[in-house]
Motif scaffolding. Structure first.
Motif, mmCIF file in Angstrom:
data_model
loop_
_atom_site.group_PDB
_atom_site.id
_atom_site.type_symbol
_atom_site.label_atom_id
_atom_site.label_comp_id
_atom_site.label_asym_id
_atom_site.label_seq_id
_atom_site.Cartn_x
_atom_site.Cartn_y
_atom_site.Cartn_z
ATOM 1 N N GLU A 65 -6.946 2.743 12.212
ATOM 2 C CA GLU A 65 -7.586 1.443 12.385
ATOM 3 C C GLU A 65 -7.088 0.497 11.306
ATOM 4 O OE1 GLU A 65 -11.800 1.671 13.062
ATOM 5 O OE2 GLU A 65 -11.592 3.625 14.026
ATOM 6 N N GLU A 66 -7.369 -0.770 11.466
ATOM 7 C CA GLU A 66 -6.942 -1.776 10.488
ATOM 8 C C GLU A 66 -7.692 -1.564 9.174
ATOM 9 O OE1 GLU A 66 -4.593 -3.954 10.574
ATOM 10 O OE2 GLU A 66 -4.099 -3.882 12.704
ATOM 11 N N PRO A 67 -6.990 -1.678 8.038
ATOM 12 C CA PRO A 67 -7.658 -1.597 6.739
ATOM 13 C C PRO A 67 -8.635 -2.758 6.560
ATOM 14 C CG PRO A 67 -5.279 -1.378 6.510
ATOM 15 C CD PRO A 67 -5.545 -1.805 7.921
ATOM 16 N N GLN A 68 -9.746 -2.451 5.920
ATOM 17 C CA GLN A 68 -10.752 -3.479 5.632
ATOM 18 C C GLN A 68 -10.821 -3.666 4.126
ATOM 19 O OE1 GLN A 68 -12.438 -5.136 8.143
ATOM 20 N NE2 GLN A 68 -10.981 -3.996 9.393
ATOM 21 N N GLY A 69 -10.628 -4.884 3.653
ATOM 22 C CA GLY A 69 -10.753 -5.160 2.226
ATOM 23 C C GLY A 69 -12.196 -4.976 1.798
ATOM 24 N N ILE A 70 -12.414 -4.203 0.749
ATOM 25 C CA ILE A 70 -13.773 -3.918 0.286
ATOM 26 C C ILE A 70 -14.064 -4.632 -1.026
ATOM 27 C CG2 ILE A 70 -15.366 -2.070 -0.427
ATOM 28 C CD1 ILE A 70 -14.682 -2.161 2.583
ATOM 29 N N THR A 71 -13.159 -4.506 -1.997
ATOM 30 C CA THR A 71 -13.359 -5.172 -3.282
ATOM 31 C C THR A 71 -12.046 -5.754 -3.776
ATOM 32 O OG1 THR A 71 -12.913 -3.181 -4.590
ATOM 33 C CG2 THR A 71 -15.207 -3.577 -3.975
ATOM 34 N N ALA A 72 -12.163 -6.742 -4.635
ATOM 35 C CA ALA A 72 -10.996 -7.325 -5.298
ATOM 36 C C ALA A 72 -11.409 -7.667 -6.720
ATOM 37 C CB ALA A 72 -10.516 -8.567 -4.572
ATOM 38 N N SER A 73 -10.574 -7.265 -7.660
ATOM 39 C CA SER A 73 -10.831 -7.550 -9.067
ATOM 40 C C SER A 73 -9.490 -7.824 -9.721
ATOM 41 C CB SER A 73 -11.529 -6.366 -9.728
ATOM 42 O OG SER A 73 -11.697 -6.611 -11.107
ATOM 43 N N GLY A 74 -9.199 -9.088 -9.945
ATOM 44 C CA GLY A 74 -7.896 -9.443 -10.487
ATOM 45 C C GLY A 74 -6.806 -9.085 -9.503
ATOM 46 N N ALA A 75 -5.840 -8.296 -9.942
ATOM 47 C CA ALA A 75 -4.728 -7.897 -9.073
ATOM 48 C C ALA A 75 -5.044 -6.658 -8.250
ATOM 49 C CB ALA A 75 -3.482 -7.635 -9.923
ATOM 50 N N ALA A 76 -6.170 -5.998 -8.515
ATOM 51 C CA ALA A 76 -6.534 -4.769 -7.789
ATOM 52 C C ALA A 76 -7.406 -5.093 -6.577
ATOM 53 C CB ALA A 76 -7.264 -3.808 -8.712
ATOM 54 N N GLU A 77 -6.994 -4.573 -5.429
ATOM 55 C CA GLU A 77 -7.764 -4.731 -4.192
ATOM 56 C C GLU A 77 -7.979 -3.350 -3.600
ATOM 57 O OE1 GLU A 77 -4.835 -7.043 -2.173
ATOM 58 O OE2 GLU A 77 -5.801 -8.931 -2.716
ATOM 59 N N THR A 78 -9.192 -3.065 -3.177
ATOM 60 C CA THR A 78 -9.494 -1.768 -2.573
ATOM 61 C C THR A 78 -9.743 -1.961 -1.083
ATOM 62 O OG1 THR A 78 -10.439 -0.957 -4.631
ATOM 63 C CG2 THR A 78 -11.043 0.226 -2.626
ATOM 64 N N TYR A 79 -9.114 -1.087 -0.305
ATOM 65 C CA TYR A 79 -9.218 -1.131 1.158
ATOM 66 C C TYR A 79 -9.780 0.178 1.670
ATOM 67 C CZ TYR A 79 -6.130 -5.162 0.915
ATOM 68 O OH TYR A 79 -5.587 -6.389 0.630
ATOM 69 N N TRP A 80 -10.553 0.096 2.734
ATOM 70 C CA TRP A 80 -11.021 1.268 3.457
ATOM 71 C C TRP A 80 -10.320 1.307 4.805
ATOM 72 C CZ3 TRP A 80 -17.088 1.535 3.016
ATOM 73 C CH2 TRP A 80 -17.443 1.903 1.713
ATOM 74 N N VAL A 81 -9.917 2.517 5.232
ATOM 75 C CA VAL A 81 -9.264 2.673 6.526
ATOM 76 C C VAL A 81 -9.908 3.830 7.283
ATOM 77 C CG1 VAL A 81 -7.090 3.021 7.742
ATOM 78 C CG2 VAL A 81 -7.079 1.944 5.491
ATOM 79 N N PRO A 82 -10.566 3.553 8.408
ATOM 80 C CA PRO A 82 -11.081 4.635 9.249
ATOM 81 C C PRO A 82 -9.921 5.338 9.967
ATOM 82 C CG PRO A 82 -12.271 2.590 9.643
ATOM 83 C CD PRO A 82 -11.047 2.248 8.846
ATOM 84 N N ILE A 83 -10.006 6.656 10.022
ATOM 85 C CA ILE A 83 -9.001 7.465 10.712
ATOM 86 C C ILE A 83 -9.728 8.188 11.849
ATOM 87 C CG2 ILE A 83 -7.366 9.370 10.507
ATOM 88 C CD1 ILE A 83 -7.130 8.705 7.526
ATOM 89 N N GLY A 84 -9.551 7.698 13.066
ATOM 90 C CA GLY A 84 -10.203 8.300 14.229
ATOM 91 C C GLY A 84 -9.445 9.534 14.697
ATOM 92 N N CYS A 85 -10.129 10.665 14.735
ATOM 93 C CA CYS A 85 -9.529 11.931 15.186
ATOM 94 C C CYS A 85 -10.217 12.321 16.491
ATOM 95 C CB CYS A 85 -9.696 13.004 14.122
ATOM 96 S SG CYS A 85 -8.902 12.550 12.562
ATOM 97 N N VAL A 86 -9.500 12.189 17.599
ATOM 98 C CA VAL A 86 -10.058 12.405 18.932
ATOM 99 C C VAL A 86 -9.466 13.680 19.519
ATOM 100 C CG1 VAL A 86 -10.362 11.415 21.240
ATOM 101 C CG2 VAL A 86 -10.279 9.909 19.231
ATOM 102 N N ALA A 87 -10.336 14.532 20.053
ATOM 103 C CA ALA A 87 -9.900 15.797 20.649
ATOM 104 C C ALA A 87 -10.880 16.182 21.759
ATOM 105 C CB ALA A 87 -9.822 16.895 19.588
ATOM 106 N N PRO A 88 -10.499 17.163 22.611
ATOM 107 C CA PRO A 88 -11.358 17.537 23.733
ATOM 108 C C PRO A 88 -12.593 18.357 23.353
ATOM 109 C CG PRO A 88 -9.180 18.557 23.938
ATOM 110 C CD PRO A 88 -9.173 17.749 22.705
#
Length: 146
Positions: A65-88
Motif C-alpha cells: 500500500e502507499e506509505p503514509q507520513g506519520i511524523t516529521a522532525s527536521g530532516a527526519a520523516e517517518t512513514y508507515w506502510v501496510p503490507i497486505g498478505c492475502v491467501a486462501p
C-alpha cells in the motif's frame, strides 16, 4: 514516498515465492480471469476475480500500500506502510505475513531489518474465501533518502 514502495517491492520480490503487487496494481486480483490448460485466459465461463487469482497463486500474494507520513522532525520523516498478505486460508495468510516481516524487519533472525514493525495484525476473512493479514511496518527517511 515512492522510494519506500520500490525498496519494499524489491526486497519482498527477491525473497518470497508469491506475487508482490505495487499499490497501483491493487485491481489485478479483482480482474483475474480463469486460465485454460495452456495458461491462457479463458473467454467466458469459470470464476473470475479474486477467487481465480488465488487459484492461479495458491500460496497467496502480497499487496503493498502507499506509505503514509506519520511524523516529521527536521530532516527526519517517518512513514508507515501496510503490507497486505492475502491467501486462501487464515494459516497461509498469517504465514505469508510472518515471512514478509522476517524479510523487512528481521523478526525471525537476530539480524535487524531495514523496517520496524509498527502495527501487528492477525488474519481475518476478506472476500471470496480469502484471508487478509495486514501488518504495518515503519521506516524513517532522512532528507528524503532511505
Amino acid at each position: 514516498m515512492r522510494a519506500i514502495v520500490t525498496d519494499l517491492h524489491a526486497r519482498l520480490t527477491a525473497a518470497l515465492s508469491v506475487p508482490v503487487l505495487l499499490p497501483e496494481e491493487r485491481d489485478v486480483p479483482a480482474q483475474a480471469a480463469p486460465l485454460d490448460a495452456q495458461g491462457r485466459p479463458m473467454v467466458g465461463g469459470g470464476e473470475r476475480g479474486l477467487g481465480a487469482y488465488l487459484r492461479q497463486h495458491p500460496q497467496g500474494y502480497v499487496q503493498l500500500e502507499e506509505p503514509q507520513g506519520i511524523t516529521a522532525s527536521g530532516a527526519a520523516e517517518t512513514y508507515w506502510v501496510p503490507i497486505g498478505c492475502v491467501a486462501p486460508s487464515a494459516a497461509a495468510s498469517e504465514a505469508l505475513a510472518r515471512e514478509a516481516l522476517r524479510v523487512t524487519c528481521g523478526l525471525a533472525t537476530r539480524e535487524p531489518g531495514y523496517y520496524t514493525l509498527a502495527i501487528p495484525d492477525s488474519p481475518r476473512a476478506f472476500a471470496g474465501g480469502a484471508y487478509l493479514t495486514r501488518p504495518t511496518v515503519s521506516r524513517t527517511a532522512l532528507g528524503g533518502q532511505l
